[in-house]
Design an enzyme around this catalytic site. Structure first.
Site, PDB file in Angstrom:
ATOM      1  N   HIS A 124       0.831  -1.198   0.000  1.00 52.87           N
ATOM      2  CA  HIS A 124       0.000   0.000   0.000  1.00 52.87           C
ATOM      3  C   HIS A 124       0.878   1.265   0.000  1.00 52.87           C
ATOM      4  O   HIS A 124       0.748   2.134  -0.865  1.00 52.87           O
ATOM      5  CB  HIS A 124      -0.914  -0.026   1.233  1.00 52.87           C
ATOM      6  CG  HIS A 124      -1.832   1.148   1.348  1.00 52.87           C
ATOM      7  ND1 HIS A 124      -3.160   1.076   1.022  1.00 52.87           N
ATOM      8  CD2 HIS A 124      -1.615   2.430   1.734  1.00 52.87           C
ATOM      9  CE1 HIS A 124      -3.718   2.262   1.205  1.00 52.87           C
ATOM     10  NE2 HIS A 124      -2.807   3.108   1.641  1.00 52.87           N
ATOM     11  N   GLU A 125       1.769   1.333   0.974  1.00 53.10           N
ATOM     12  CA  GLU A 125       2.588   2.550   1.102  1.00 53.10           C
ATOM     13  C   GLU A 125       3.555   2.691  -0.078  1.00 53.10           C
ATOM     14  O   GLU A 125       3.821   3.802  -0.538  1.00 53.10           O
ATOM     15  CB  GLU A 125       3.343   2.558   2.430  1.00 53.10           C
ATOM     16  CG  GLU A 125       2.459   2.495   3.688  1.00 53.10           C
ATOM     17  CD  GLU A 125       1.341   3.532   3.729  1.00 53.10           C
ATOM     18  OE1 GLU A 125       1.454   4.571   3.042  1.00 53.10           O
ATOM     19  OE2 GLU A 125       0.326   3.297   4.430  1.00 53.10           O
TER      20      GLU A 125
END
Ligand code: ZN
Length: 500
Positions: A264-265
């Site tokens: 995600h990041e």
């Protein structure tokens, strides 16, 4: 003699440097700083924010904008120069509308409210938090009035996160999404549950850290332009497009936490890493909005990372780091484990399908509050009723209900819908990418992720924040915002996993 556009760029470069310094201090605060640094760091951040704001709202910037606008008169709307003047003027005008006293009042009140929220959540005591929330809401309403006239009272709040987005566009869009998810979730609830034991057990943190690093190394981030660190609440930040900071956290009992927070990041990071050089050190550098940013994190987390092809490629890496616990697990078992759906109480732990219902609930409550249709004192009741209606779960106490998120105490009304908007946009981008590159997923099985990144750079990243989200989606996919591709993706995926 430099041109007017050059002097504007020079000034904006310095303003952007102030912002980078602030970003670096904030990153350090959340990854490296010893607790003793908290107070001096807060002072430092406040000073930088003040200087940044002074420069952004200065008359000097206004004159530079006028001169630059005259100089580039006639240049196309799409040009970097026209976009620079347009976007900067928009920010300059917005920033000047809010009196310094009100800004200071909001900063003070929300920092007190955030501390009160921590205690109230620990003690599951909404009544203790209510007066703080009332003060924050009152200031948010004053903030909204700085932007009068507006079509809808919620519009100015949305505009801070999604420039140009309107409540009139978003309400029917997210209602359509909510209604589209209902039948999928109903079928899932009636089917036998998927086994997620491959991702549960005991996972040594140093080995997880090594795996996370290997996973990021496998992503199409430019070499030498990123790092990965531990934190409590994962985030990504770009000190510069060539200096991406990814963070994650590790849960000893559940491998899915680090696996998917890293993807995600890193998705946020790849967006920033792909900014074209000509936009650097200007307000055009960076994602177009929170929704577009979230579309990138979700695309890599869910469409890539929770897909069969990527998991087939990743499984040997997982086994290399956690041999014993993943013995006998095949790619199909891993795929099922990574895609288990379970209606639950907490947004940040929600799966790909139910996540959007957590958002629908928050967004609807926010709009009702600002439309004066819901009193803050009645918020827990309204929350619990909707949790049961949308997700079928009973809320045992406010800590697991209305008090779970920091956003409202922090004054971030208008923020929540951007999470779902990100999913909607990701669905549209994915459909467009697969149409353009039919063999895309085949490559993922061999770890070939660069073609997707290249497509995103050419189709989306190149625009930076030159255009507002509603213009940008048209430019990238050739149509308006549309929940169709997201709902179709979820329906196909979970229909197959859970049976129809
Ligand atoms: Zn995110």
């Amino acid at each position: 003699m430099g041109s007017a556009i050059d002097s504007l760029r020079e000034n904006l470069g310095a303003i952007s440097d102030l912002d980078r310094a602030r970003g670096l201090m904030a990153w350090d605060e959340r990854t490296q700083m010893p607790p003793g640094g908290a107070e001096p760091r807060a002072d430092g951040l406040a000073t930088l924010a003040r200087i940044h704001h002074e420069r952004l709202t200065a008359d000097e910037l206004g004159s530079q904008l006028d001169a630059a606008a005259a100089e580039i008169d006639g240049m196309p709307y799409e040009s970097m120069e026209a976009s620079l003047v347009r976007v900067t003027r928009r920010e300059w005008e917005k920033a000047r509308r809010v009196p310094a006293d009100l800004r200071a009042d909001i900063t003070r009140t929300t920092s007190v409210a955030e501390r009160a929220w921590v205690t109230a959540r620990e003690e599951s005591d909404f009544k203790a938090f209510l007066p703080h929330l009332q003060r924050v809401l009152k200031l948010s309403r004053q903030y909204v009035e700085c932007f009068a006239p507006y079509d809808h009272v919620y519009d100015p709040l949305l505009d801070d996160f999604e420039p140009g987005m309107t409540t009139a566009t978003l309400v029917p869009l997210l209602a359509e999404l909510r209604d589209g998810l209902g039948p999928i979730l109903e079928r899932v609830a009636q089917a036998p549950q998927l086994d997620d034991s491959p991702l549960r057990g005991s996972f040594d943190v140093p080995a997880q850290r090594a795996l996370a690093l290997a996973l990021v190394e496998g992503l199409p981030l430019n070499e030498g332009e990123w790092r990965l660190d531990d934190t409590v609440h994962p985030f990504a930040s770009a000190i510069a497009p060539s200096d991406i900071r990814i963070t994650t956290r590790y849960d000893e009992d559940y491998l899915g936490t680090s696996l998917y927070s890293v993807l995600h990041e890193a998705g946020h990071g790849m967006y920033e890493n792909g900014m074209p050089a000509e936009l650097r050190r200007t307000p055009l550098q960076g994602g177009a909005s929170l929704g577009f940013h979230e579309s990138q994190s979700r695309l890599w987390e869910n469409w890539v990372g929770r897909g069969r092809p990527y998991l087939r490629w990743a499984l040997p890496m997982l086994q290399e780091h956690f041999g014993a616990s993943l013995d006998g697990v095949d790619a199909e078992a891993l795929y099922r484990a990574a895609n288990r759906v379970e209606p639950s109480l907490i947004r940040v732990e929600a799966d790909e399908l139910t996540y959007n219902l957590h958002i629908a609930l928050r967004f609807e409550l926010e709009v009702e509050i600002f439309e004066d249709r819901l009193d803050l004192a009645d918020l827990p009741e309204a929350w619990n009723e909707r949790m049961e209606r949308y997700l079928g779960v009973k809320v045992p106490d406010d800590a697991h209900g209305v008090l779970q998120d920091v956003h409202w105490g922090a004054g971030a009304f208008g923020y929540f819908p951007t999470y779902s908007l990100g999913n909607v946009i990701a669905g549209q981008l994915w459909a467009a990418a697969v149409e353009a590159l039919p063999d895309l997923e085949e490559g993922f099985e061999r770890g070939e992720l660069q073609p997707l990144n290249t497509w995103l750079r050419e189709s989306l990243y190149r625009y930076g924040s030159c255009f507002e989200p509603l213009e940008l989606i048209e430019r990238v996919v050739g149509g308006p915002l549309d929940v169709g591709p997201l709902v179709a993706h979820l329906d196909a995926k979970f229909g197959e996993l859970y049976g129809r």
